[in-house]
Design a protein around this motif. Structure first.
Motif, PDB file in Angstrom:
ATOM      1  N   UNK A 289      -4.550  -1.582  23.071  1.00  0.00           N
ATOM      2  CA  UNK A 289      -5.688  -1.209  22.239  1.00  0.00           C
ATOM      3  C   UNK A 289      -5.350  -1.363  20.765  1.00  0.00           C
ATOM      4  N   UNK A 290      -6.294  -1.929  20.007  1.00  0.00           N
ATOM      5  CA  UNK A 290      -6.133  -1.968  18.561  1.00  0.00           C
ATOM      6  C   UNK A 290      -6.681  -0.672  17.973  1.00  0.00           C
ATOM      7  N   UNK A 291      -6.713  -0.569  16.651  1.00  0.00           N
ATOM      8  CA  UNK A 291      -7.139   0.682  16.009  1.00  0.00           C
ATOM      9  C   UNK A 291      -8.619   0.977  16.198  1.00  0.00           C
ATOM     10  N   UNK A 292      -9.399   0.000  16.664  1.00  0.00           N
ATOM     11  CA  UNK A 292     -10.819   0.245  16.924  1.00  0.00           C
ATOM     12  C   UNK A 292     -11.070   0.613  18.380  1.00  0.00           C
ATOM     13  N   UNK A 293     -10.012   0.606  19.215  1.00  0.00           N
ATOM     14  CA  UNK A 293     -10.161   0.946  20.621  1.00  0.00           C
ATOM     15  C   UNK A 293     -10.493  -0.240  21.502  1.00  0.00           C
ATOM     16  N   UNK A 294     -10.275  -1.459  20.977  1.00  0.00           N
ATOM     17  CA  UNK A 294     -10.553  -2.680  21.730  1.00  0.00           C
ATOM     18  C   UNK A 294      -9.241  -3.265  22.255  1.00  0.00           C
ATOM     19  N   UNK A 295      -9.240  -3.683  23.536  1.00  0.00           N
ATOM     20  CA  UNK A 295      -8.061  -4.344  24.100  1.00  0.00           C
ATOM     21  C   UNK A 295      -7.943  -5.726  23.472  1.00  0.00           C
ATOM     22  N   UNK A 296      -6.756  -6.023  22.952  1.00  0.00           N
ATOM     23  CA  UNK A 296      -6.519  -7.328  22.336  1.00  0.00           C
ATOM     24  C   UNK A 296      -5.442  -8.071  23.116  1.00  0.00           C
ATOM     25  N   UNK A 297      -5.488  -9.377  23.061  1.00  0.00           N
ATOM     26  CA  UNK A 297      -4.514 -10.215  23.746  1.00  0.00           C
ATOM     27  C   UNK A 297      -5.044 -10.696  25.074  1.00  0.00           C
ATOM     28  N   UNK A 298      -5.042 -12.004  25.254  1.00  0.00           N
ATOM     29  CA  UNK A 298      -5.573 -12.583  26.483  1.00  0.00           C
ATOM     30  C   UNK A 298      -4.583 -12.566  27.632  1.00  0.00           C
ATOM     31  N   UNK A 299      -3.293 -12.645  27.317  1.00  0.00           N
ATOM     32  CA  UNK A 299      -2.296 -12.751  28.372  1.00  0.00           C
ATOM     33  C   UNK A 299      -1.402 -11.527  28.462  1.00  0.00           C
ATOM     34  N   UNK A 300      -0.629 -11.486  29.509  1.00  0.00           N
ATOM     35  CA  UNK A 300       0.260 -10.369  29.784  1.00  0.00           C
ATOM     36  C   UNK A 300       1.265 -10.141  28.662  1.00  0.00           C
ATOM     37  N   UNK A 301       1.911 -11.192  28.189  1.00  0.00           N
ATOM     38  CA  UNK A 301       2.957 -11.031  27.172  1.00  0.00           C
ATOM     39  C   UNK A 301       2.370 -10.455  25.886  1.00  0.00           C
ATOM     40  N   UNK A 302       1.243 -10.975  25.449  1.00  0.00           N
ATOM     41  CA  UNK A 302       0.576 -10.446  24.250  1.00  0.00           C
ATOM     42  C   UNK A 302       0.210  -8.981  24.426  1.00  0.00           C
ATOM     43  N   UNK A 303      -0.364  -8.662  25.558  1.00  0.00           N
ATOM     44  CA  UNK A 303      -0.767  -7.280  25.808  1.00  0.00           C
ATOM     45  C   UNK A 303       0.440  -6.353  25.925  1.00  0.00           C
ATOM     46  N   UNK A 304       1.518  -6.831  26.557  1.00  0.00           N
ATOM     47  CA  UNK A 304       2.737  -6.036  26.667  1.00  0.00           C
ATOM     48  C   UNK A 304       3.280  -5.714  25.279  1.00  0.00           C
TER      49      UNK A 304
END
Length: 132
Positions: free
Chosen positions: A37-52
């Motif tokens: 989650x970013x500071x606005x509460x939105x999930x960012x990053x399309x792939x697993x590594x980015x999200x991790x």
């Protein structure tokens, strides 16, 4: 405070985790599950590594706000919606861990989850830290 990372020679080699961590200290920090989650509460990053990377950064930010450092982590649990994908990206995830948290590994587990609270989330991390 001290953490002793225990990896007995009779067990498989510990790569990216410690088999056991003995902790002594006076303050225990329980870290809530963090996703990308970013500071606005939105999930960012399309792939697993980015999200991790974002989820780990969020976990470490919560730890820092409590006065801790990555070295203080005694336990981290990773919840992944696709464990096979997680295994395929192990080397990349390890590089992210090293860059953000260093070379000391807590006791860890990866658990497969059908879905996480944030539907777009691919991974979530929670943890326990022991501070002086």
């Amino acid at each position: 405070m001290s953490l002793e990372r225990i990896n007995p020679p009779g067990l498989s080699p510990a790569g990216g985790f410690s088999h056991a961590v003995a902790a002594t200290g006076s303050r225990i920090i329980f870290l809530a599950g963090q996703t990308a989650l970013d500071t606005t509460g939105k999930v960012i990053g399309d792939g697993l590594v980015e999200q991790f990377e974002t989820a780990l950064a969020n976990l470490l930010a919560a730890l820092a706000a409590a006065g801790g450092t990555p070295h203080d982590l005694a336990r981290v649990t990773v919840y992944a919606t696709d464990v096979a994908d997680y295994r395929r990206h192990t080397a990349e995830l390890g590089r992210v861990w090293h860059r953000l948290a260093g070379r000391d590994y807590p006791a860890m587990a990866v658990i497969g989850a059908v879905r996480l609270w944030d539907e777009e989330a691919l991974v979530e991390l929670d943890g326990i830290a022991v501070l002086p």
